[in-house]
Every structure is written in C-alpha cells, then in structure tokens.
Design a protein around this motif. Structure first.
Motif, PDB file in Angstrom:
ATOM      1  N   MET A   1     -12.693  -9.262  -5.928  1.00 47.62           N
ATOM      2  CA  MET A   1     -11.763  -8.478  -5.149  1.00 47.62           C
ATOM      3  C   MET A   1     -10.881  -9.424  -4.344  1.00 47.62           C
ATOM      4  N   ALA A   2      -9.584  -9.423  -4.633  1.00 49.50           N
ATOM      5  CA  ALA A   2      -8.632 -10.223  -3.874  1.00 49.50           C
ATOM      6  C   ALA A   2      -8.198  -9.425  -2.653  1.00 49.50           C
ATOM      7  N   VAL A   3      -8.233 -10.062  -1.505  1.00 47.68           N
ATOM      8  CA  VAL A   3      -7.885  -9.396  -0.257  1.00 47.68           C
ATOM      9  C   VAL A   3      -6.551  -9.945   0.234  1.00 47.68           C
ATOM     10  N   LYS A   4      -5.662  -9.042   0.667  1.00 48.62           N
ATOM     11  CA  LYS A   4      -4.356  -9.438   1.171  1.00 48.62           C
ATOM     12  C   LYS A   4      -4.141  -8.879   2.571  1.00 48.62           C
ATOM     13  N   ILE A   5      -3.359  -9.607   3.349  1.00 47.90           N
ATOM     14  CA  ILE A   5      -2.885  -9.107   4.636  1.00 47.90           C
ATOM     15  C   ILE A   5      -1.454  -8.676   4.385  1.00 47.90           C
ATOM     16  N   ARG A   6      -1.178  -7.374   4.559  1.00 46.36           N
ATOM     17  CA  ARG A   6       0.133  -6.857   4.206  1.00 46.36           C
ATOM     18  C   ARG A   6       0.544  -5.728   5.130  1.00 46.36           C
ATOM     19  N   LEU A   7       1.759  -5.217   4.917  1.00 43.25           N
ATOM     20  CA  LEU A   7       2.286  -4.140   5.745  1.00 43.25           C
ATOM     21  C   LEU A   7       1.997  -2.784   5.092  1.00 43.25           C
ATOM     22  N   ALA A   8       1.632  -1.810   5.903  1.00 45.03           N
ATOM     23  CA  ALA A   8       1.484  -0.423   5.470  1.00 45.03           C
ATOM     24  C   ALA A   8       2.512   0.381   6.253  1.00 45.03           C
ATOM     25  N   ARG A   9       3.398   1.090   5.566  1.00 44.53           N
ATOM     26  CA  ARG A   9       4.509   1.779   6.213  1.00 44.53           C
ATOM     27  C   ARG A   9       4.078   3.112   6.793  1.00 44.53           C
ATOM     28  N   GLY A  10       4.606   3.389   7.959  1.00 48.23           N
ATOM     29  CA  GLY A  10       4.406   4.669   8.618  1.00 48.23           C
ATOM     30  C   GLY A  10       5.730   5.090   9.223  1.00 48.23           C
ATOM     31  N   GLY A  11       5.710   6.107  10.047  1.00 38.56           N
ATOM     32  CA  GLY A  11       6.931   6.558  10.690  1.00 38.56           C
ATOM     33  C   GLY A  11       7.675   7.568   9.845  1.00 38.56           C
ATOM     34  N   ALA A  12       8.812   8.008  10.359  1.00 39.18           N
ATOM     35  CA  ALA A  12       9.615   9.025   9.690  1.00 39.18           C
ATOM     36  C   ALA A  12      10.653   8.377   8.780  1.00 39.18           C
ATOM     37  N   LYS A  13      11.343   9.214   8.035  1.00 39.42           N
ATOM     38  CA  LYS A  13      12.400   8.724   7.165  1.00 39.42           C
ATOM     39  C   LYS A  13      13.462   8.018   8.012  1.00 39.42           C
ATOM     40  N   LYS A  14      13.867   6.844   7.590  1.00 42.67           N
ATOM     41  CA  LYS A  14      14.866   6.007   8.265  1.00 42.67           C
ATOM     42  C   LYS A  14      14.412   5.504   9.629  1.00 42.67           C
ATOM     43  N   LYS A  15      13.138   5.688   9.955  1.00 43.97           N
ATOM     44  CA  LYS A  15      12.575   5.172  11.209  1.00 43.97           C
ATOM     45  C   LYS A  15      11.224   4.523  10.909  1.00 43.97           C
ATOM     46  N   PRO A  16      11.254   3.373  10.248  1.00 46.06           N
ATOM     47  CA  PRO A  16       9.997   2.765   9.810  1.00 46.06           C
ATOM     48  C   PRO A  16       9.170   2.196  10.955  1.00 46.06           C
ATOM     49  N   PHE A  17       7.881   2.219  10.763  1.00 47.46           N
ATOM     50  CA  PHE A  17       6.909   1.587  11.641  1.00 47.46           C
ATOM     51  C   PHE A  17       5.822   1.065  10.724  1.00 47.46           C
ATOM     52  N   TYR A  18       5.387  -0.157  10.927  1.00 50.35           N
ATOM     53  CA  TYR A  18       4.427  -0.760  10.009  1.00 50.35           C
ATOM     54  C   TYR A  18       3.153  -1.154  10.738  1.00 50.35           C
ATOM     55  N   ARG A  19       2.039  -1.001  10.042  1.00 50.67           N
ATOM     56  CA  ARG A  19       0.764  -1.554  10.493  1.00 50.67           C
ATOM     57  C   ARG A  19       0.496  -2.782   9.647  1.00 50.67           C
ATOM     58  N   ILE A  20       0.010  -3.823  10.258  1.00 53.73           N
ATOM     59  CA  ILE A  20      -0.413  -5.013   9.515  1.00 53.73           C
ATOM     60  C   ILE A  20      -1.884  -4.782   9.198  1.00 53.73           C
ATOM     61  N   VAL A  21      -2.189  -4.670   7.904  1.00 51.07           N
ATOM     62  CA  VAL A  21      -3.544  -4.315   7.489  1.00 51.07           C
ATOM     63  C   VAL A  21      -4.120  -5.358   6.527  1.00 51.07           C
ATOM     64  N   VAL A  22      -5.430  -5.369   6.469  1.00 53.85           N
ATOM     65  CA  VAL A  22      -6.148  -6.160   5.480  1.00 53.85           C
ATOM     66  C   VAL A  22      -6.608  -5.177   4.417  1.00 53.85           C
ATOM     67  N   ALA A  23      -6.195  -5.415   3.159  1.00 56.34           N
ATOM     68  CA  ALA A  23      -6.499  -4.455   2.104  1.00 56.34           C
ATOM     69  C   ALA A  23      -6.793  -5.175   0.798  1.00 56.34           C
ATOM     70  N   ASP A  24      -7.508  -4.486  -0.071  1.00 60.47           N
ATOM     71  CA  ASP A  24      -7.716  -4.961  -1.429  1.00 60.47           C
ATOM     72  C   ASP A  24      -6.354  -5.008  -2.114  1.00 60.47           C
ATOM     73  N   SER A  25      -6.094  -6.042  -2.881  1.00 66.43           N
ATOM     74  CA  SER A  25      -4.775  -6.208  -3.494  1.00 66.43           C
ATOM     75  C   SER A  25      -4.439  -5.095  -4.481  1.00 66.43           C
ATOM     76  N   GLU A  26      -5.436  -4.383  -4.992  1.00 65.69           N
ATOM     77  CA  GLU A  26      -5.178  -3.320  -5.958  1.00 65.69           C
ATOM     78  C   GLU A  26      -4.995  -1.948  -5.301  1.00 65.69           C
ATOM     79  N   ALA A  27      -5.209  -1.866  -3.985  1.00 65.04           N
ATOM     80  CA  ALA A  27      -5.030  -0.595  -3.277  1.00 65.04           C
ATOM     81  C   ALA A  27      -3.543  -0.307  -3.107  1.00 65.04           C
ATOM     82  N   ARG A  28      -3.198   0.978  -2.991  1.00 65.47           N
ATOM     83  CA  ARG A  28      -1.804   1.366  -2.788  1.00 65.47           C
ATOM     84  C   ARG A  28      -1.299   0.853  -1.446  1.00 65.47           C
ATOM     85  N   ARG A  29       0.026   0.767  -1.312  1.00 64.12           N
ATOM     86  CA  ARG A  29       0.644   0.225  -0.099  1.00 64.12           C
ATOM     87  C   ARG A  29       0.156   0.934   1.156  1.00 64.12           C
ATOM     88  N   ASP A  30       0.138   2.243   1.133  1.00 65.26           N
ATOM     89  CA  ASP A  30      -0.276   3.009   2.304  1.00 65.26           C
ATOM     90  C   ASP A  30      -1.665   3.610   2.129  1.00 65.26           C
TER      91      ASP A  30
END
Length: 84
Positions: A1-30
C-alpha cells in the motif's frame, strides 16, 4: 500500500477549501483517508495554511510521499518535504 500526503477538496462550487490528508494512493481524491494533517484555504490573501508538524513528520518518516502541490505548500511553511 503506497501512502500519499495530498489535498482533499471541500467547500462549495467556486469556493474551494482543502484538507491536507494522508491517504492510500488508490483511494479517491475525496474518499477514504488515514488522517487529516492540515488545511489549505487558497481564497485568503495570503493563502491560509495550517499543518500538524509532528504528524506530517511522522508520516514522512513512515514513507508517505507528498504530491507536488503538497510538497510546495510544506516548503513554503518551512516543513521538511521529504523523510531524508
């Protein structure tokens, strides 16, 4: 299992907010993640970043690979961008 530190997008349309998460590289972005290690708000001027330094250091030590964007964010915040 490859682990990545990446951004997960949240917030409303045209108003992004990101969480910096640790996730399996094969998991979906959010989708499933292991831990939230920070946030990134690009709409603030300058962009507001909060990072749990100890947890990022732990995951880098465990072999997690930051994405290019997260690497740049961590570099600006003064965090180590790699485990070495």
């Amino acid at each position: 299992m490859a682990v990545k530190i990446r951004l997960a997008r949240g917030g409303a349309k045209k108003k992004p907010f990101y969480r910096i998460v640790v996730a399996d590289s094969e998991a979906r972005r959010d989708g499933r993640f292991l831990e939230i290690v920070g946030t990134y708000d690009p709409l603030k001027d300058p962009a507001k970043v909060t990072v749990k330094q100890d947890r990022v250091g732990y995951w880098l030590g465990e072999g997690a690979i930051p994405t290019d964007t997260v690497r740049d964010i961590l570099k600006k915040e003064g965090e180590p961008a790699s485990a070495s």
